[in-house]
Design a protein around this motif. Structure first.
Motif, short mmCIF file in Angstrom:
data_model
loop_
_atom_site.label_atom_id
_atom_site.label_comp_id
_atom_site.label_asym_id
_atom_site.label_seq_id
_atom_site.Cartn_x
_atom_site.Cartn_y
_atom_site.Cartn_z
N HIS A 11 1.13 10.08 17.97
CA HIS A 11 0.01 9.99 18.91
C HIS A 11 -0.76 8.67 18.81
CE1 HIS A 11 0.62 14.40 18.61
NE2 HIS A 11 0.35 14.36 19.89
N GLY A 12 -0.26 7.74 17.99
CA GLY A 12 -0.84 6.41 17.98
C GLY A 12 -2.07 6.22 17.12
N TRP A 13 -2.41 7.19 16.28
CA TRP A 13 -3.54 6.97 15.36
C TRP A 13 -3.17 5.81 14.41
CZ3 TRP A 13 -6.81 11.63 13.44
CH2 TRP A 13 -7.10 12.48 14.52
N CYS A 15 -9.15 5.61 9.16
CA CYS A 15 -8.65 5.62 10.53
C CYS A 15 -9.38 4.54 11.33
CB CYS A 15 -8.87 6.99 11.16
SG CYS A 15 -8.16 7.15 12.82
N THR A 16 -8.65 3.75 12.08
CA THR A 16 -9.24 2.67 12.88
C THR A 16 -9.11 2.89 14.38
OG1 THR A 16 -7.17 1.39 12.77
CG2 THR A 16 -8.84 0.97 11.06
N ARG A 17 -8.27 3.85 14.78
CA ARG A 17 -8.10 4.07 16.22
C ARG A 17 -7.55 5.46 16.48
NH1 ARG A 17 -3.93 2.46 20.29
NH2 ARG A 17 -5.01 2.30 22.28
N ILE A 18 -8.19 6.16 17.41
CA ILE A 18 -7.69 7.42 17.93
C ILE A 18 -7.61 7.26 19.46
CG2 ILE A 18 -8.06 9.90 18.15
CD1 ILE A 18 -9.64 9.85 15.58
N PRO A 19 -6.44 6.96 20.01
CA PRO A 19 -6.34 6.67 21.44
C PRO A 19 -6.83 7.81 22.33
CG PRO A 19 -4.33 6.02 20.32
CD PRO A 19 -5.15 6.80 19.34
N GLN A 20 -6.73 9.04 21.88
CA GLN A 20 -7.08 10.19 22.71
C GLN A 20 -8.58 10.48 22.71
OE1 GLN A 20 -4.75 10.34 20.19
NE2 GLN A 20 -2.96 10.06 21.52
N ALA A 21 -9.36 9.81 21.83
CA ALA A 21 -10.78 10.12 21.71
C ALA A 21 -11.58 9.44 22.82
CB ALA A 21 -11.30 9.66 20.34
N ALA A 22 -12.56 10.17 23.34
CA ALA A 22 -13.47 9.59 24.34
C ALA A 22 -14.31 8.49 23.70
CB ALA A 22 -14.38 10.69 24.91
N VAL A 39 0.85 -1.18 0.00
CA VAL A 39 0.00 0.00 0.00
C VAL A 39 0.89 1.24 0.00
CG1 VAL A 39 -1.78 1.26 1.27
CG2 VAL A 39 -1.80 -1.24 1.25
N ALA A 40 0.44 2.29 -0.67
CA ALA A 40 1.15 3.57 -0.68
C ALA A 40 0.22 4.66 -0.15
CB ALA A 40 1.63 3.91 -2.08
N PHE A 41 0.68 5.37 0.88
CA PHE A 41 -0.06 6.49 1.46
C PHE A 41 0.74 7.77 1.30
CE2 PHE A 41 -2.39 3.98 5.08
CZ PHE A 41 -3.25 3.43 4.14
N ASP A 42 0.05 8.91 1.41
CA ASP A 42 0.73 10.17 1.68
C ASP A 42 1.46 10.02 3.01
OD1 ASP A 42 1.04 12.45 0.19
OD2 ASP A 42 -0.98 13.20 0.54
N ASP A 43 2.70 10.46 3.05
CA ASP A 43 3.49 10.27 4.27
C ASP A 43 3.22 11.36 5.29
OD1 ASP A 43 5.23 9.17 6.06
OD2 ASP A 43 7.06 9.85 5.05
N LYS A 44 1.97 11.47 5.69
CA LYS A 44 1.63 12.44 6.73
C LYS A 44 0.34 12.00 7.42
CE LYS A 44 -0.53 15.62 3.41
NZ LYS A 44 -0.48 16.97 2.80
N CYS A 45 0.38 12.02 8.73
CA CYS A 45 -0.80 11.68 9.51
C CYS A 45 -1.79 12.84 9.45
CB CYS A 45 -0.40 11.39 10.96
SG CYS A 45 -1.77 10.99 12.05
N PRO A 46 -3.07 12.58 9.24
CA PRO A 46 -4.04 13.69 9.15
C PRO A 46 -4.22 14.44 10.48
CG PRO A 46 -5.18 11.57 9.16
CD PRO A 46 -3.72 11.27 9.01
N HIS A 47 -3.72 13.87 11.56
CA HIS A 47 -3.87 14.50 12.87
C HIS A 47 -3.02 15.77 12.97
CE1 HIS A 47 -2.84 14.31 17.44
NE2 HIS A 47 -3.85 15.14 17.23
N ARG A 48 -1.69 15.58 12.99
CA ARG A 48 -0.80 16.73 13.12
C ARG A 48 0.35 16.67 12.09
NH1 ARG A 48 -0.83 17.69 18.84
NH2 ARG A 48 1.18 18.74 18.71
N LEU A 49 0.12 15.91 11.00
CA LEU A 49 1.02 15.87 9.83
C LEU A 49 2.38 15.25 10.12
CD1 LEU A 49 0.25 19.37 8.26
CD2 LEU A 49 -1.06 17.23 8.10
N PRO A 94 -19.02 13.23 20.39
CA PRO A 94 -18.40 13.63 19.12
C PRO A 94 -17.00 13.05 18.93
CG PRO A 94 -19.43 15.51 20.20
CD PRO A 94 -19.46 14.39 21.18
N GLU A 95 -16.24 12.96 19.99
CA GLU A 95 -14.88 12.42 19.86
C GLU A 95 -14.90 10.97 19.40
OE1 GLU A 95 -12.46 13.01 23.27
OE2 GLU A 95 -12.43 15.19 23.09
N ALA A 96 -15.86 10.21 19.86
CA ALA A 96 -15.96 8.81 19.45
C ALA A 96 -16.27 8.68 17.96
CB ALA A 96 -17.03 8.11 20.28
#
Length: 536
Positions: A157-159, A167-174, A128-138, A178-180
């Motif tokens: 941050h573990g996304w 996205c399958t996991r955001i550890p910081q989300a409640a 798989v090829a992705f853009d090399d930047k996380c959508p969270h904080r790049l 809305p965060e969920a």
């Protein structure tokens, strides 16, 4: 050439001396993951017999064209309608040899000045090829890891993201509110690019909106001889710190081999005229050949595929007349301005015992063949660095328009070089279609030292599974030999028997000498200075 089938060409020199355009459809990659996953996996996962480059070129070369392409004449302007212009982002690009990718780790890569991350999705059994930047904080995803679920996890941050870019996991989300729901947001997805594995190469389509076009297009194909039992093949890749146009010009120029690679793949005293003739050209590339022995047939298939077929008629004792054939197929991938990846796949039908291969009698390891191939790269490196710096300094606008004014090319040996510069100017806007801005940093060739330009470890060893593993083994062996030398030397005075003392002393000296020899061997993986004047 940037690199050729080194041992093959050495053998040759020694032996011959004695005897309708589609537009990308804007569909999201997630659409393909969800609604067409089975179809896509069947197409993209299966080994393909990919279509060959055009065997009947679109534009025959007339006598008038031959005159225009004459090396002694400046390349003239010609009227080209817009439909003949080349689209850089509408093609498959090989980004790596699959055998040199480690599926346990994400791998960074640049393509057309865009940062990508390559990783293996175990759930779909595909690269798989992705853009090399996380959508969270790049943060760069290439610094991440493959998590316990087989997803690509950002190390900041573990996304985590699955093979479709969702996205399958955001550890910081409640867990509620809305965060969920943020994990389902399109803004939490990573940009994904079409990929395909074919003939041991991983290809990437650089347009994230071009899935339909990518699915309908087959990457360029290595010649059928690569699959024939009478041919042995070898592959190598190396990242080079000079531009795409500089490397393409180099691989279009067989006449430099006898001098730039003297006593590696050529000999200065065997240089001779190479009267090349153009056979066809167009937006797709060009093709041509010479008549002689050896006969060299060349074809450039845009944007980065260059094929050289070398045919040699020779006569050997006992076996008699032989036709030796060598294929040197190079992919010259524009990574960024001033940086290019060279991927070379070579095959030949003679002296197979001196090449890596699956047969029990093919004992030469791939990493040893790469030592010779890296000598070829090194022989070009500093010459091309100096050439590129001069072009940049003396060119006022477009190097391709000024090429025949800046250079003097009176022989037919330079015909393919001029043909490439002509193609780049007429059809391809004189340079790759880079992403982002390209004028903020100086080109590497203008600032790097000779030691940095010839750095085999950064450019090749770290990116080659064979050389990387061999280098690690040699390092381990050196440590064991040093340890053995220390133990033998420290215990040599203990035994009362003089013979045992002498034996331990001799073992210490032998271990130390072998450790030094192993240390010296390791230079072939790291750095070897190349001085043309020292090669008599």
């Amino acid at each position: 050439m940037a690199v050729s089938l080194a041992s093959a060409t050495t053998s040759i020199f020694n032996s011959t001396a004695s005897s309708s355009s589609l537009h990308p459809i804007s569909l999201s990659p997630r659409y393909f993951c969800v609604t067409r996953s089975q179809k896509r996996r069947e197409i993209f996962r299966n080994p393909l017999r990919v279509a060959a480059p055009p065997s009947t070129p679109s534009t025959p070369i007339t006598e008038e064209d031959q005159e225009r392409e004459d090396p002694s004449i400046e390349i003239e302007d010609s009227e080209e309608n817009s439909s003949s212009k080349f689209s850089w982002r509408d093609h498959w690009y090989p980004v790596s040899l699959v055998e040199d990718l480690d599926p346990r780790y994400p791998t960074p890569f640049q393509l057309l000045n865009r940062d990508l991350v390559l990783w293996f999705d175990n759930s779909a059994s595909q690269w798989v090829a992705f853009d090399d930047k996380c959508p969270h904080r790049l943060a760069p995803l290439s610094e991440g890891r493959i998590d316990e679920n087989g997803h690509l996890q950002c190390s900041y941050h573990g996304w985590s993201f699955d093979g479709c870019g969702s996205c399958t996991r955001i550890p910081q989300a409640a867990s509620e509110g809305p965060e969920a729901r943020a994990v389902k947001s399109p803004r939490a997805c990573v940009t994904r690019f079409p990929t395909m594995v074919s003939q041991g190469l991983l290809f990437v389509w650089p347009d994230e909106n071009g899935w339909e076009r990518a699915q309908a297009t087959i990457p360029p194909k290595l010649p059928d001889e690569f699959d024939k039992p009478e041919f042995s093949s070898v592959t190598i890749q190396r990242d080079l710190y000079y531009g795409y146009d500089t490397l393409m010009e180099n691989v279009s120029d067989p006449s430099h081999i006898d001098f730039a690679h003297h006593k590696v793949t050529g000999r200065r005293d065997r240089a001779k005229p190479l009267p090349f003739k153009m056979e066809a050209s167009g937006p797709w590339g060009f093709a041509g050949a010479n008549e002689g022995n050896p006969k060299i047939t060349a074809k450039f298939v845009a944007p980065c595929y260059y094929l050289n077929k070398v045919e040699i008629d020779t006569k050997l004792p006992i076996v008699g007349d032989q036709k030796w054939v060598i294929w040197i197929c190079s992919f010259n991938v524009p990574m960024a301005p001033g940086k290019t990846r060279s991927i070379v796949c070579s095959a030949r039908n003679f002296f197979q015992f001196s090449m890596p291969g699956p047969a029990w009698w093919q004992v030469v390891p791939r990493w040893h063949e790469h030592w010779t191939s890296n000598k070829v790269y090194d022989g070009d490196m500093i010459v091309l660095q100096g050439q590129e710096k001069v072009f940049l300094a003396e060119s006022k606008d477009d190097i391709n328009k000024e090429y025949t004014k800046l250079t003097f090319t009176p022989t037919q040996a330079d015909r393919f070089v001029l043909a490439f510069r002509n193609w780049l100017r007429r059809h391809a806007n004189s340079e790759p279609q880079w992403f982002g801005t390209t004028d903020q940093q100086p080109l590497p060739s203008t600032v790097l030292s000779k030691r940095q330009m010839l750095d085999r470890f950064e450019q090749h060893t770290q990116k080659c599974s064979s050389c990387r593993n061999a280098y690690t083994r040699f390092q381990t062996l050196q440590k064991l030999l040093i340890g053995a030398a220390v133990v033998c030397a420290s215990t040599a005075g203990i035994p009362p028997d003089m013979n045992i003392r002498l034996a331990l002393g001799a073992a210490a000296l032998l271990s130390a000498a072998l450790a030094y020899a192993v240390h010296d061997i390791q230079k072939n993986f790291v750095f070897v200075d190349y001085v043309h004047a020292d090669i008599e």
